[in-house]
Design an enzyme around this catalytic site. Structure first.
Site, PDB file in Angstrom:
ATOM      1  N   LYS A 218      -8.806  44.108  51.303  1.00  0.00           N
ATOM      2  CA  LYS A 218      -9.554  42.997  51.883  1.00  0.00           C
ATOM      3  C   LYS A 218      -8.733  41.716  51.745  1.00  0.00           C
ATOM      4  CE  LYS A 218     -13.321  45.626  52.316  1.00  0.00           C
ATOM      5  NZ  LYS A 218     -13.983  45.968  53.585  1.00  0.00           N
TER       6      LYS A 218
ATOM      7  N   HIS B  63     -12.804  57.913  58.762  1.00  0.00           N
ATOM      8  CA  HIS B  63     -13.812  56.860  58.672  1.00  0.00           C
ATOM      9  C   HIS B  63     -14.859  57.086  59.760  1.00  0.00           C
ATOM     10  CE1 HIS B  63     -15.765  52.946  58.527  1.00  0.00           C
ATOM     11  NE2 HIS B  63     -15.193  52.763  57.363  1.00  0.00           N
TER      12      HIS B  63
END
Length: 440
Positions: A165, A284
């Site tokens: 992130k 994902h």
């Protein structure tokens, strides 16, 4: 002569409560809410018809085939307890309706058209039974759980990951730095976020190069095998495979794909490449909540999880039970078992409508990710067990001392929880104490 044109009720042909299902049938459980005035039998038969051989009227060419051999059959309907005008319709499909080894064709047939049918207010596919006769036409996961552990030389504990992130905006060099700090601190994996592909601020080739440097540096310093999920998802299958080839040439152990936005055809192609070339494949589920979040309409994630196991993937995100994203414990554990185990018994309390026998198809590691942090470690260790990946993004990078200390904290907490569990301690009751003792 012999052909009677016109519209007739679906239930006259497709509702067959006397039908005995075959071991080779694909079975589906649909949660259906008929429009007012539409009988449940007609609605269930309509689902069977429109997802197999039927259309809105009798056609002359019906006489050129054997509907009895090829039609879907609604063989049972049961009301949903506590819900008005809602039913579970069970439909059996003959195996010959589906192309071998094609999840794309399976979904196009069963859910491709019927969800817009006007006789239904809402429709949800709750579960599928995939018979061994069909599942054996798929390669499934490129490697599976045991082969992955052997490749990584890591046993007896969950694996630890971290999504880098901020998910967008870092340069390739700064991205590689964050990867290095997390892996050096003790994580097994770091991860591209699902929407990190090849944007102007960080082109895919630059990211792959700096990440590879971080991998090899952290491996040399820790003596452990490390991985980063390099997202190969791209605008075309050709570009996706080009990125996977480059990852293999760099010596990376694992690549990643967004299987719902990328599509089942692309995913299966990538799974074949990964199996042939020794790459692990992380999956994902971006976009899943668009499909699975509504209780009454769409497709339950357990069906999408089964589809992924057939299409191919070594990891897939599966919710956390305890984090920021939605997920009920028993239902989540139900589809976690469908991902990992060879044989799963029918258990309606966990949302499993059919007994599923995967025969020898390798298992998929469930990934717990989304809003979890170090204080969740005891619960996650207890809920998911050893064969899982616990992924802390903000729970690593949000540590007040930085990325590497965040990774150290997660690794120390995990090893403390695994040791406490192995000693017979109660993680649910003593979890906070175990974490505090480990942090001293």
């Amino acid at each position: 002569v012999g052909f009677k044109a016109g519209v007739k009720d679906y239930r006259l042909t497709y509702y067959t409560p006397e039908y005995k299902t075959k071991d080779t049938d694909i079975l589906a459980a649909f949660r259906m809410t008929p429009q007012p005035g539409v009988p449940a039998e007609e609605a269930g038969a309509a689902v069977a018809a429109e997802s197999s051989t039927g259309t809105w009227t009798t056609v002359w060419t019906d006489g050129l085939t054997s509907l009895d051999r090829y039609k879907g059959r609604c063989y049972d309907i049961e009301p949903v307890a506590g819900e008005e005008n809602q039913y579970i319709a069970y439909v059996a499909y003959p195996l010959d309706l589906f192309e071998e080894g094609s999840v794309t064709n399976l979904f196009t047939s069963i859910v491709g058209n019927v969800f817009g049918f006007k006789a239904l207010r809402a429709l949800r596919l709750e579960d599928l039974r995939i018979p061994p006769a069909y599942s054996k036409t798929f390669i499934g996961p490129p490697h599976g759980i045991q082969v992955e552990r052997d490749k990584l030389n890591k046993y007896g504990r969950p694996l630890l990951g971290c999504t880098i992130k901020p998910k967008l905006g870092l340069s390739a060099k700064n991205y590689g730095r964050a990867v290095y700090e997390c892996l050096r601190g003790g994580l097994d994996f770091t991860k591209d976020d699902e929407n990190v592909n090849s944007q102007p601020f960080m082109r895919w080739r630059d990211r792959f190069l700096f990440v590879a440097e971080a991998l090899f540096k952290s491996q040399a310093e820790t003596g452990e095998i490390k991985g980063h999920y390099l997202n190969a998802t791209a605008g075309t299958c050709e570009e996706m495979l080009k990125r996977a080839v480059f990852a293999r040439e760099l010596g990376a152990p694992i690549v990643m794909h967004d299987y719902l936005t990328g599509g089942f055809t692309a995913n299966t192609s990538l799974a074949f490449y990964c199996r042939d070339n020794g790459l692990l494949l992380h999956i994902h589920r971006a976009m899943h909540a668009v499909i699975d979040r509504q209780r009454n309409h769409g497709i339950h994630f357990r069906v999408l999880a089964k589809a992924l196991r057939m299409s191919g993937g070594d990891h897939i995100h599966a919710g956390t039970v305890v984090g920021k994203l939605e997920g009920e414990r028993e239902v989540t554990l139900g589809f976690v078992d469908l991902l990992r185990d060879d044989y799963i018994e029918k258990d309606r309390s966990r949302g499993i409508y059919f007994t599923q026998d995967w025969v020898s198809m390798p298992g998929v590691l469930p990934v717990a990710s989304g809003g979890i942090h170090v204080w969740h470690m005891p619960a996650l260790t207890e809920i998911f067990g050893d064969d899982s990946v616990l992924q802390f993004g903000g729970g690593t990078l949000g540590h007040p001392w930085g990325n590497a200390p965040g990774a150290v904290a997660n690794r120390v907490a995990l090893e403390a929880c695994v040791q406490a569990r192995n000693e017979g301690r109660d993680l649910a009751r003593e979890g906070n104490t175990i974490i505090r003792e480990a942090s001293k």
